[in-house]
Write a protein that holds these residues in place. Structure first.
Motif, PDB file in Angstrom:
ATOM      1  N   THR A 126       0.803  -1.214   0.000  1.00 33.46           N
ATOM      2  CA  THR A 126       0.000   0.000   0.000  1.00 33.46           C
ATOM      3  C   THR A 126       0.840   1.271   0.000  1.00 33.46           C
ATOM      4  O   THR A 126       0.406   2.302  -0.494  1.00 33.46           O
ATOM      5  N   VAL A 127       2.048   1.202   0.532  1.00 37.17           N
ATOM      6  CA  VAL A 127       2.881   2.399   0.654  1.00 37.17           C
ATOM      7  C   VAL A 127       4.147   2.259  -0.172  1.00 37.17           C
ATOM      8  O   VAL A 127       4.557   1.156  -0.531  1.00 37.17           O
ATOM      9  N   ASP A 128       4.764   3.401  -0.475  1.00 33.55           N
ATOM     10  CA  ASP A 128       6.037   3.401  -1.188  1.00 33.55           C
ATOM     11  C   ASP A 128       7.137   2.847  -0.291  1.00 33.55           C
ATOM     12  O   ASP A 128       7.042   2.882   0.947  1.00 33.55           O
ATOM     13  N   ASP A 129       8.206   2.391  -0.916  1.00 34.59           N
ATOM     14  CA  ASP A 129       9.335   1.839  -0.166  1.00 34.59           C
ATOM     15  C   ASP A 129       9.901   2.878   0.798  1.00 34.59           C
ATOM     16  O   ASP A 129      10.329   2.547   1.909  1.00 34.59           O
ATOM     17  N   SER A 130       9.919   4.144   0.388  1.00 34.78           N
ATOM     18  CA  SER A 130      10.475   5.199   1.236  1.00 34.78           C
ATOM     19  C   SER A 130       9.617   5.466   2.467  1.00 34.78           C
ATOM     20  O   SER A 130      10.068   6.119   3.411  1.00 34.78           O
ATOM     21  N   GLN A 131       8.371   4.980   2.469  1.00 35.28           N
ATOM     22  CA  GLN A 131       7.472   5.174   3.605  1.00 35.28           C
ATOM     23  C   GLN A 131       7.200   3.875   4.366  1.00 35.28           C
ATOM     24  O   GLN A 131       6.416   3.881   5.310  1.00 35.28           O
ATOM     25  N   SER A 213      18.550 -14.923   1.611  1.00 31.30           N
ATOM     26  CA  SER A 213      18.346 -13.794   2.520  1.00 31.30           C
ATOM     27  C   SER A 213      17.096 -13.996   3.366  1.00 31.30           C
ATOM     28  O   SER A 213      17.079 -13.692   4.563  1.00 31.30           O
ATOM     29  N   ALA A 214      16.048 -14.511   2.741  1.00 28.38           N
ATOM     30  CA  ALA A 214      14.820 -14.798   3.477  1.00 28.38           C
ATOM     31  C   ALA A 214      15.056 -15.882   4.527  1.00 28.38           C
ATOM     32  O   ALA A 214      14.576 -15.789   5.666  1.00 28.38           O
ATOM     33  N   MET A 215      15.821 -16.910   4.169  1.00 29.39           N
ATOM     34  CA  MET A 215      16.087 -17.996   5.107  1.00 29.39           C
ATOM     35  C   MET A 215      16.871 -17.505   6.320  1.00 29.39           C
ATOM     36  O   MET A 215      16.602 -17.929   7.461  1.00 29.39           O
ATOM     37  N   LYS A 216      17.834 -16.639   6.103  1.00 35.07           N
ATOM     38  CA  LYS A 216      18.600 -16.088   7.222  1.00 35.07           C
ATOM     39  C   LYS A 216      17.691 -15.282   8.143  1.00 35.07           C
ATOM     40  O   LYS A 216      17.800 -15.362   9.383  1.00 35.07           O
ATOM     41  N   LEU A 217      16.790 -14.508   7.538  1.00 38.59           N
ATOM     42  CA  LEU A 217      15.831 -13.746   8.335  1.00 38.59           C
ATOM     43  C   LEU A 217      14.916 -14.689   9.110  1.00 38.59           C
ATOM     44  O   LEU A 217      14.665 -14.493  10.305  1.00 38.59           O
ATOM     45  N   PHE A 218      14.413 -15.724   8.453  1.00 43.26           N
ATOM     46  CA  PHE A 218      13.524 -16.690   9.108  1.00 43.26           C
ATOM     47  C   PHE A 218      14.200 -17.352  10.319  1.00 43.26           C
ATOM     48  O   PHE A 218      13.589 -17.501  11.382  1.00 43.26           O
ATOM     49  N   LEU A 219      15.452 -17.758  10.155  1.00 43.94           N
ATOM     50  CA  LEU A 219      16.163 -18.422  11.252  1.00 43.94           C
ATOM     51  C   LEU A 219      16.385 -17.471  12.425  1.00 43.94           C
ATOM     52  O   LEU A 219      16.217 -17.846  13.594  1.00 43.94           O
ATOM     53  N   GLY A 220      16.769 -16.238  12.111  1.00 46.47           N
ATOM     54  CA  GLY A 220      16.953 -15.250  13.171  1.00 46.47           C
ATOM     55  C   GLY A 220      15.666 -14.990  13.923  1.00 46.47           C
ATOM     56  O   GLY A 220      15.637 -14.954  15.170  1.00 46.47           O
ATOM     57  N   ILE A 221      14.581 -14.819  13.180  1.00 52.51           N
ATOM     58  CA  ILE A 221      13.279 -14.568  13.795  1.00 52.51           C
ATOM     59  C   ILE A 221      12.820 -15.768  14.622  1.00 52.51           C
ATOM     60  O   ILE A 221      12.223 -15.612  15.698  1.00 52.51           O
ATOM     61  N   PHE A 222      13.101 -16.976  14.147  1.00 55.03           N
ATOM     62  CA  PHE A 222      12.728 -18.189  14.884  1.00 55.03           C
ATOM     63  C   PHE A 222      13.311 -18.153  16.301  1.00 55.03           C
ATOM     64  O   PHE A 222      12.601 -18.395  17.289  1.00 55.03           O
ATOM     65  N   THR A 321      11.234  -3.558  11.999  1.00 58.10           N
ATOM     66  CA  THR A 321      12.120  -3.839  10.864  1.00 58.10           C
ATOM     67  C   THR A 321      11.880  -5.177  10.176  1.00 58.10           C
ATOM     68  O   THR A 321      12.113  -5.310   8.971  1.00 58.10           O
ATOM     69  N   SER A 322      11.434  -6.196  10.914  1.00 57.65           N
ATOM     70  CA  SER A 322      11.423  -7.551  10.359  1.00 57.65           C
ATOM     71  C   SER A 322      10.507  -7.690   9.145  1.00 57.65           C
ATOM     72  O   SER A 322      10.895  -8.282   8.122  1.00 57.65           O
ATOM     73  N   TYR A 323       9.292  -7.147   9.227  1.00 55.32           N
ATOM     74  CA  TYR A 323       8.371  -7.258   8.089  1.00 55.32           C
ATOM     75  C   TYR A 323       8.850  -6.421   6.900  1.00 55.32           C
ATOM     76  O   TYR A 323       8.657  -6.802   5.743  1.00 55.32           O
ATOM     77  N   SER A 324       9.470  -5.274   7.194  1.00 57.11           N
ATOM     78  CA  SER A 324       9.990  -4.434   6.116  1.00 57.11           C
ATOM     79  C   SER A 324      11.115  -5.140   5.380  1.00 57.11           C
ATOM     80  O   SER A 324      11.202  -5.077   4.147  1.00 57.11           O
ATOM     81  N   ILE A 325      11.999  -5.806   6.117  1.00 57.01           N
ATOM     82  CA  ILE A 325      13.096  -6.542   5.481  1.00 57.01           C
ATOM     83  C   ILE A 325      12.547  -7.674   4.625  1.00 57.01           C
ATOM     84  O   ILE A 325      13.008  -7.904   3.507  1.00 57.01           O
ATOM     85  N   LEU A 326      11.550  -8.372   5.134  1.00 57.96           N
ATOM     86  CA  LEU A 326      10.973  -9.485   4.382  1.00 57.96           C
ATOM     87  C   LEU A 326      10.461  -9.017   3.022  1.00 57.96           C
ATOM     88  O   LEU A 326      10.661  -9.682   2.002  1.00 57.96           O
ATOM     89  N   ALA A 327       9.780  -7.868   3.001  1.00 60.14           N
ATOM     90  CA  ALA A 327       9.224  -7.355   1.744  1.00 60.14           C
ATOM     91  C   ALA A 327      10.308  -7.039   0.720  1.00 60.14           C
ATOM     92  O   ALA A 327      10.040  -6.995  -0.485  1.00 60.14           O
ATOM     93  N   GLU A 328      11.538  -6.846   1.192  1.00 61.13           N
ATOM     94  CA  GLU A 328      12.640  -6.506   0.297  1.00 61.13           C
ATOM     95  C   GLU A 328      13.362  -7.732  -0.265  1.00 61.13           C
ATOM     96  O   GLU A 328      14.106  -7.612  -1.240  1.00 61.13           O
ATOM     97  N   ILE A 392      15.632  -8.194  -3.233  1.00 58.62           N
ATOM     98  CA  ILE A 392      15.145  -8.580  -4.563  1.00 58.62           C
ATOM     99  C   ILE A 392      13.716  -8.121  -4.777  1.00 58.62           C
ATOM    100  O   ILE A 392      13.256  -7.995  -5.894  1.00 58.62           O
ATOM    101  N   GLY A 393      12.946  -7.875  -3.673  1.00 56.54           N
ATOM    102  CA  GLY A 393      11.550  -7.463  -3.791  1.00 56.54           C
ATOM    103  C   GLY A 393      11.421  -6.050  -4.301  1.00 56.54           C
ATOM    104  O   GLY A 393      12.300  -5.207  -4.108  1.00 56.54           O
ATOM    105  N   LEU A 394      10.344  -5.765  -4.975  1.00 58.26           N
ATOM    106  CA  LEU A 394      10.082  -4.434  -5.503  1.00 58.26           C
ATOM    107  C   LEU A 394       8.817  -3.895  -4.874  1.00 58.26           C
ATOM    108  O   LEU A 394       7.825  -4.613  -4.707  1.00 58.26           O
ATOM    109  N   GLN A 395       8.804  -2.608  -4.512  1.00 58.09           N
ATOM    110  CA  GLN A 395       7.633  -1.971  -3.944  1.00 58.09           C
ATOM    111  C   GLN A 395       6.829  -1.323  -5.063  1.00 58.09           C
ATOM    112  O   GLN A 395       7.340  -0.504  -5.820  1.00 58.09           O
TER     113      GLN A 395
END
Length: 401
Positions: A126-131, A213-222, A321-328, A392-395
């Motif tokens: 719904t929002v731009d990457d900058s927001q 990158s997603a897997m590293k985030l997933f493991l950290g969040i776990f 930060t976690s959800y924002s990183i995931l979207a990227e 790799i994700g695009l907003q």
């Protein structure tokens, strides 16, 4: 609606999410306690939220990715989930036994998780990457405000002598009303943007491991939520039985956690828009570790308040930060699916750690309460610090009305 208001309107439903999950630390354990069950049984019911989150958010995220409704691909699932959550919540106080409550609670947690998957996917769409940091920061502000409402008003409503408070139902009714109201506002004022739809003919592929990158985030969040999930179901009981403090003191310390979270969510969200988001995530995880280490030596009220305030800053940095990183780091057309996978790691860790802690408290005692969580969070800090996160994700451009 002016585009600049989108980061705020999209964050409003998190008020309801925040207050409903705050009930999991206060009102729901209080309701379970009326049936005089063991720590293990209490943990089994309370961790149903985590258990259903293991698969439900993935399911609703995947379905919404592949849907093509006129009002959008996320909103219909948000409506279904929020309505079912409201009904189940209002029914919980009228359960006549522990096992009846268990069944009703299962449907409550199922519906809440079914709603959250598409909702959290809608925010970065719904929002731009900058927001994005701003939007996530504001959503966490209103989330902790919802939690603060429960910590302050919830016990008073629980003890109310109003005719509406039969079986302590009043706080459940009020929370359900606030939650559904915020969802209605967002449904009305936010128009979903056009994004690539996932191929409905393609078979479901559990290939998330192909995205490093997603897997590293997933493991950290776990491991972060292994630490978090072992504490939350038993915190009030820890304060009362181990520290010999009052329930009011325990509730106020939780309020301080939410207040500091509310104060720091917005600036941390803005900061994460300006610097590498992983740095803010690692900072929050390390701060959580330091606070829990200090907590081992806390025996008095002021020390407890200080510890919880610091945890509030650390945990909100993680959430912002976690959800924002995931979207990227994931394909934008599969964002809902990956949000569900993300929550699989969040929920499965809390289910495991909550039940593990319940067993350890019954057999060993509260000596393991903070040390075990410190171990999990330290592992998370090491994983995230040494991980390279590649975008790799695009907003896509938001469309509002």
């Amino acid at each position: 609606m002016n585009k600049k208001f989108a980061p705020y309107i999209i964050g409003l439903p998190n008020l309801g999410v925040g207050l409903l999950w705050a009930m999991n630390m206060t009102l729901i354990p209080m309701l379970v306690a009326t049936f005089n069950v063991s720590n293990s049984k209490a943990a089994l019911l309370i961790t149903m939220g985590s258990f259903t989150g293991i698969f439900v958010q993935y399911l609703s995220g995947l379905l919404s990715d592949r849907s093509n409704f006129k009002m959008g691909r996320r909103k219909p699932f948000m409506i279904m989930g929020s309505v079912a959550t409201t009904i189940a919540m209002c029914a919980m106080p009228f359960a006549g036994s522990y096992w009846t409550l268990f069944v009703v609670a299962f449907f409550f947690y199922f519906s809440l998780n079914f709603y959250q998957g598409p909702y959290y996917s809608l925010i970065p769409e719904t929002v731009d990457d900058s927001q994005l940091g701003l939007a996530n920061g504001f959503s966490k502000v209103v989330s902790v405000l919802g939690g603060a409402f429960i910590f302050v008003i919830g016990p008073r409503l629980w003890a109310s002598e109003s005719v509406l408070n039969k079986n302590h139902a009043l706080p459940f009714f009020v929370s359900a009303l606030l939650g559904i109201f915020t969802v209605i506002l967002t449904i009305v004022f936010i128009k979903e943007k056009k994004v690539p739809k996932a191929d409905t003919k393609q078979k479901i592929a559990f290939d998330f491991y192909k995205f490093p990158s997603a897997m590293k985030l997933f493991l950290g969040i776990f491991f972060i939520y292994m630490g978090y999930g072992g504490i939350t179901p038993f915190f009030v009981k820890y304060c009362v039985q181990y520290l010999n403090l009052s329930e009011g003191t325990a509730s106020f310390s939780l309020l301080l956690l939410t207040i500091t979270g509310a104060l720091f969510a917005y600036p941390l969200g803005v900061l994460s828009d300006k610097i590498e988001r992983k740095k803010v995530l690692v900072f929050g995880t390390l701060l959580f570790v330091v606070a829990l280490f200090f907590g081992i030596f806390v025996k008095e009220t002021m020390g407890l308040y200080l510890m919880m305030s610091v945890i509030g800053i650390g945990f909100i940095a993680i959430q912002v930060t976690s959800y924002s990183i995931l979207a990227e780091v994931v394909p934008p057309e599969r964002l809902g699916e990956f949000m569900g996978i993300f929550n699989f790691f969040v929920s499965s860790s809390q289910f495991i750690s909550g039940n593990l802690m319940g067993l350890l408290l019954d057999r060993v005692g509260y000596q393991v309460f903070f040390p075990l969580s410190i171990v999990w969070l330290t592992i998370a800090s090491v994983i995230l610090y040494f991980s390279r996160i590649e975008k790799i994700g695009l907003q896509a451009t938001p469309v509002t009305k």
